[in-house]
Every structure is written in C-alpha cells, then in structure tokens.
Enzyme design. Sequence first.
Site, PDB file in Angstrom:
ATOM      1  N   ASP A  74       0.827  -1.207   0.000  1.00  0.00           N
ATOM      2  CA  ASP A  74       0.000   0.000   0.000  1.00  0.00           C
ATOM      3  C   ASP A  74       0.864   1.261   0.000  1.00  0.00           C
ATOM      4  O   ASP A  74       2.016   1.247   0.451  1.00  0.00           O
ATOM      5  CB  ASP A  74      -0.887   0.040   1.251  1.00  0.00           C
ATOM      6  CG  ASP A  74      -2.076  -0.897   1.157  1.00  0.00           C
ATOM      7  OD1 ASP A  74      -2.135  -1.708   0.209  1.00  0.00           O
ATOM      8  OD2 ASP A  74      -2.947  -0.820   2.044  1.00  0.00           O
ATOM      9  N   ASP A  75       0.261   2.349  -0.489  1.00  0.00           N
ATOM     10  CA  ASP A  75       0.737   3.730  -0.308  1.00  0.00           C
ATOM     11  C   ASP A  75       1.816   4.176  -1.288  1.00  0.00           C
ATOM     12  O   ASP A  75       2.306   5.293  -1.193  1.00  0.00           O
ATOM     13  CB  ASP A  75       1.230   3.986   1.116  1.00  0.00           C
ATOM     14  CG  ASP A  75       0.124   3.836   2.149  1.00  0.00           C
ATOM     15  OD1 ASP A  75      -1.032   3.605   1.750  1.00  0.00           O
ATOM     16  OD2 ASP A  75       0.421   3.938   3.354  1.00  0.00           O
ATOM     17  N   HIS A 124      -5.970   2.943  -4.510  1.00  0.00           N
ATOM     18  CA  HIS A 124      -5.903   3.168  -3.053  1.00  0.00           C
ATOM     19  C   HIS A 124      -6.284   4.611  -2.715  1.00  0.00           C
ATOM     20  O   HIS A 124      -5.780   5.172  -1.738  1.00  0.00           O
ATOM     21  CB  HIS A 124      -4.500   2.834  -2.542  1.00  0.00           C
ATOM     22  CG  HIS A 124      -4.405   2.630  -1.061  1.00  0.00           C
ATOM     23  ND1 HIS A 124      -5.357   1.931  -0.326  1.00  0.00           N
ATOM     24  CD2 HIS A 124      -3.457   3.017  -0.155  1.00  0.00           C
ATOM     25  CE1 HIS A 124      -4.991   1.916   0.947  1.00  0.00           C
ATOM     26  NE2 HIS A 124      -3.854   2.571   1.080  1.00  0.00           N
ATOM     27  N   HIS A 128      -5.555   9.781   0.076  1.00  0.00           N
ATOM     28  CA  HIS A 128      -5.299   9.002   1.296  1.00  0.00           C
ATOM     29  C   HIS A 128      -5.252   9.901   2.535  1.00  0.00           C
ATOM     30  O   HIS A 128      -4.470   9.662   3.468  1.00  0.00           O
ATOM     31  CB  HIS A 128      -3.997   8.211   1.168  1.00  0.00           C
ATOM     32  CG  HIS A 128      -3.917   7.017   2.090  1.00  0.00           C
ATOM     33  ND1 HIS A 128      -3.823   7.130   3.463  1.00  0.00           N
ATOM     34  CD2 HIS A 128      -3.907   5.692   1.843  1.00  0.00           C
ATOM     35  CE1 HIS A 128      -3.737   5.932   4.007  1.00  0.00           C
ATOM     36  NE2 HIS A 128      -3.799   5.031   3.040  1.00  0.00           N
ATOM     37  N   HIS A 219       3.825  -2.232   3.129  1.00  0.00           N
ATOM     38  CA  HIS A 219       3.853  -0.889   2.544  1.00  0.00           C
ATOM     39  C   HIS A 219       5.212  -0.662   1.894  1.00  0.00           C
ATOM     40  O   HIS A 219       6.241  -0.887   2.545  1.00  0.00           O
ATOM     41  CB  HIS A 219       3.601   0.175   3.621  1.00  0.00           C
ATOM     42  CG  HIS A 219       2.258   0.075   4.262  1.00  0.00           C
ATOM     43  ND1 HIS A 219       1.958  -0.873   5.223  1.00  0.00           N
ATOM     44  CD2 HIS A 219       1.120   0.796   4.065  1.00  0.00           C
ATOM     45  CE1 HIS A 219       0.702  -0.727   5.598  1.00  0.00           C
ATOM     46  NE2 HIS A 219       0.165   0.273   4.915  1.00  0.00           N
TER      47      HIS A 219
END
Length: 256
Positions: A74-75, A124, A128, A219
């Site tokens: 993620d991210d 995603h 965010h 991540h």
Amino acid sequence: MLKHTHTLWLALIACVAITLGNIYWGWSLLWFLPVVIVWIGLTSWGVFDIRLGYFSKTWYKGEATQNYVSITFDDGPTPFTPKILELLEQHQMKATFFCIGKQMEKHPEILTSIIEKGHTVGNHSYSHVWNIPFFSPPKIEQEINHTDEILAQLTGTKTNLYRPPYGITNPNVVKACINCKKLIIGWSVRSLDTVIHQEEKILQRIIPRVKPGAIILLHDTSEHTINVVEQLLLSLKRMNLQSIPVDHLLKREYNA
C-alpha cells in the site's frame, strides 16, 4: 458472518421488546443502554476490521487448496518501490501494489515499471487523507475515479481492485465502490510495518500467520520493509509458497 443489517434488525427488535416490556410489565428503560452499547461496539468492529465484510462483501483471502499467497503493498509508488520490484523479480514472485493517485503523479516511471514487470496495480484513493472514511459517497467516488484516470493516462490500464485507506469500510465506502464497480480488497495477514520498525518483530507477525490463500499487507514506503520483504520471500520459498497478484489469487478479472 454477522452483517450490519442483521445487527440493526436485532437492535430494533430488542428496542421494541424493551418498549413493550416497559408498557406492560414495567421493565426499566435502562435496558436500552446495553442494546445501544452492543450495537455500537459491533458496528465499530465492522468499520475497522475489513475481514468481517460487515457492510458488504470484502475479499481478504483466497482458496487454501493451492500453494499460493498474495503479497500486497500500500501507499506507493515511492523511491523504495524499485528495490522491492528487484527482490520480487529475483525470487520470481508477483505482487499487487495498491497505489495512491498523488504518488502515481510523483513517480510515473515507477508505476510503469510495476506493470511492465507483471505485477498488478490496485486503486488506493487519490489523496489518502486521514478523514477520507468520513467523505460522502460522491466525494469517495471522485477520489477513486481520479486515481483511475491517472492510471489510465500513465499506463493505459485500468483496475477493478480497491483497497480503502486504513482498511476502513462503512456504508459510504461501499456505495462508492458499487457505483465505481470496484472489488473491496482486504488482507488476512497485517504486518503493521508502518508502526513496528524492528524487522524481526514484523517477520514474527507475518510468518506464523502465512498459509495458502493468505493476502499479506505491507507498505512500499520504508527501508525496513525492504529488508522484511527479502526475508519474507526466502521464507515463502522454504514453505513452498508462491506469491501471485491478488486478482489471480481471488480468480477475479483484473482489467475489467
């Protein structure tokens, strides 16, 4: 598994029963308090635990009948992502990268590299930001669609995979995903690599929980996660497990 509609109906039935009990038998109205507390507790659990699929179907693991798992990141993309791609290529493993729209704009060449090397990209959100779970459905849709537009412009591809920021789901998130035709993707193994910085402790959280069908959350945002990935890939080989993109693990069409 218990769902939001189930708990809502049970709470309503309990409230009607308490009301009737108060009218006919003098029950105390204080009985409303534990009903409300239990309902709020269950709903809060459903909001923060994506595995429950409390508000809608969520995909957090695959079938356990074959020796496949899925590592997800993620991210990103970030400057740490290329090293992770190198390790995955070295060990002949594939992964899924749930990318933030803003990060795609910052690192388009890394995003392109992810796809060129045979990995899957998921949505995603664009920003965010911390309060995104509280956005209205149209605003969440805007975040999703903007990220999709960036992905299409930079790579010519699209995705039906969406991982909500922080793994938080609620009726607004679900409505937005339905309207955007997204599958909500969770995880069965959470590394907590953004909270824990000791590599050995992260591995101790991951390895005992990994089994066929697992979806592992990491991540691609730090040096210590790179070191964890290297050890994780070696461990998967020892366990005779192969990491494949999450859409392959779930047997769901990706470019839909």
